[in-house]
Scaffold this active site. Structure first.
Site, PDB file in Angstrom:
ATOM      1  N   ARG A  31       0.885  -1.195  -0.082  1.00 19.87           N
ATOM      2  CA  ARG A  31       0.040   0.060   0.050  1.00 19.87           C
ATOM      3  C   ARG A  31       0.774   1.294  -0.056  1.00 19.87           C
ATOM      4  NH1 ARG A  31      -3.651  -1.561   4.874  1.00 19.87           N
ATOM      5  NH2 ARG A  31      -4.877  -3.326   3.886  1.00 19.87           N
ATOM      6  N   ARG A  35      -3.874   6.069   0.729  1.00 17.92           N
ATOM      7  CA  ARG A  35      -4.443   7.195   1.330  1.00 17.92           C
ATOM      8  C   ARG A  35      -3.566   8.244   2.236  1.00 17.92           C
ATOM      9  NH1 ARG A  35      -9.345   4.308   4.092  1.00 17.92           N
ATOM     10  NH2 ARG A  35      -7.712   2.542   4.038  1.00 17.92           N
ATOM     11  N   ARG A  44      -8.331  10.967  -5.345  1.00 16.65           N
ATOM     12  CA  ARG A  44      -9.662  10.431  -4.938  1.00 16.65           C
ATOM     13  C   ARG A  44     -10.619  11.417  -4.705  1.00 16.65           C
ATOM     14  NH1 ARG A  44     -12.372   7.521  -4.128  1.00 16.65           N
ATOM     15  NH2 ARG A  44     -12.286   6.317  -2.072  1.00 16.65           N
ATOM     16  N   ASP A  80      -6.640  -3.601  -7.160  1.00 17.60           N
ATOM     17  CA  ASP A  80      -7.258  -4.047  -5.977  1.00 17.60           C
ATOM     18  C   ASP A  80      -7.717  -5.480  -6.000  1.00 17.60           C
ATOM     19  OD1 ASP A  80      -9.996  -4.927  -4.176  1.00 17.60           O
ATOM     20  OD2 ASP A  80      -9.067  -2.996  -3.428  1.00 17.60           O
ATOM     21  N   TYR A 158     -14.165 -12.920   1.139  1.00 13.58           N
ATOM     22  CA  TYR A 158     -14.761 -11.640   0.752  1.00 13.58           C
ATOM     23  C   TYR A 158     -16.270 -12.004   0.129  1.00 13.58           C
ATOM     24  CZ  TYR A 158     -11.107  -8.382   1.859  1.00 13.58           C
ATOM     25  OH  TYR A 158     -10.314  -7.552   2.530  1.00 13.58           O
TER      26      TYR A 158
END
Length: 358
Positions: A31, A35, A44, A80, A158
């Site tokens: 990552r 963010r 974003r 992703d 998931y």
């Protein structure tokens, strides 16, 4: 294929992956595009998460952002793991404050009938291939480019749970109540992933990583039955599939978070690199990896980046001392957290360089 791409200027990561001698330990972090970077948040603000993934120019831009700040030794394509369930026909939303959400999860094995059992991977996921080719070109050989996929068990978790969970009790219940149907779903995911990863290498990926992020909710017995065989099939089929196309196989990493009980089992596979989370013992893993000729990757506790900078430098120095500088790729034991300071990541990266010069 690769002859169209710029010549490599920094191949430390690729040499370390193969166990070759390096001048210093290569470093990248999971990552690293994300963010915690103001420039990523700026992108974003204008674009939805999956729009960034599906727009090669945007995916390329955010992939390159951390390389402009830090002396990293690899780029990892911005995407992703849940693009695979999307390719199989499931809707996935990225909900602010909640994370990935499946409006219609697989509540029972009968729901598997809704899936596309023969997806056109190049049609459904071509945007990832386009992003890889664009990014590999724009990197100009600065560092290698990593491609990746979620592992079958983690994707199944998931798809059945419908989002994040601390227990993943719903998919785990499938393994006990519906083992045959679970294996059918895992096989569908595996076959899709194989085609996806081969396509990534054709598009320009120079190393591949499998993220089994939810391996830790399985005990060793379940891992050996419902996770490891599919991980083995992926590495074997991707490498043989590339050879059949006349392409040299690229190094492959398996990162099974929480599966400390299976390091030796993974070391016996054809993966080149074993990724370690921060709870795994470096000396124990090194003993195993040396016996099987594997490179290790990891494994600083991501939360260590909240510490004062002097402490980050010391923790990094200690980590390198445990792993040694051969057959080793420095990384965190999991991804960056959104509220981390970019300056603290810089201390980690620079400390790896400083303390691992050979």
């Amino acid at each position: 294929m690769s002859q169209n791409f710029p010549a490599m200027k920094n191949d430390l990561l690729l040499r370390a992956a193969k166990g070759e001698k390096v001048e210093r330990v290569p470093v990248w972090v999971m990552r690293q595009a994300g963010r915690y970077l103001p420039e990523f948040r700026a992108v974003r603000e204008k674009h939805d998460f999956f729009t960034v993934c599906r727009t090669p120019e945007l995916a390329c831009e955010v992939t390159l952002q951390p390389l402009r700040r830090f002396k990293l030794d690899a780029a990892i394509i911005f995407s992703d793991i849940l693009v695979i369930p999307q390719a199989l026909g499931m809707e996935v939303l990225m909900v602010p404050g909640k994370g990935p959400t499946f409006p219609q999860p697989l509540k029972s094995p009968e729901d598997m009938e809704r899936l596309n059992h023969n997806p056109d991977v190049h049609k459904e996921l071509g945007y990832v291939f386009d992003a890889l080719t664009l990014t590999r070109t724009k990197l100009e050989g600065q560092v290698p480019l990593i491609g990746f996929s979620g592992a079958p068990w983690t994707l199944m978790a998931y798809m059945v749970e419908g989002g994040g969970s601390s227990t993943y009790s719903k998919p785990r219940s499938w393994l006990y109540k519906s083992p045959n149907e679970s294996k059918k779903l895992l096989t569908l995911l595996t076959d899709t992933i194989i085609e996806y990863l081969i396509g990534q290498v054709e598009a320009g990926a120079q190393l591949l990583q499998l993220f089994d992020s939810h391996a830790g909710v399985l005990d060793r017995e379940l891992f050996l039955e419902f996770a490891l065989p599919y991980l083995v099939k992926i590495v074997d089929k991707v490498k043989s599939g590339l050879r059949e196309k006349g392409i040299d196989p690229v190094p492959m990493t398996v990162f099974a978070k929480g599966a400390h009980y299976a390091i030796e089992d993974m070391a016996k596979t054809n993966y080149d690199i074993i990724g370690l989370d921060w709870t795994m013992d470096a000396l124990h893993a090194r003993q195993i990896s040396n016996a099987h000729g594997k490179t290790l990757q990891g494994n600083l506790d991501p939360a260590a980046l909240y510490a004062p900078v002097e402490q980050i430098a010391e923790a990094t120095k200690s980590m390198i001392a445990k792993f040694g500088t051969k057959s080793y790729i420095a990384n965190l034991g999991h991804g960056m957290y959104p509220d981390m300071s970019p300056d603290h990541l810089e201390v980690f990266v620079d400390s790896v360089h400083k303390y691992s010069q050979s």
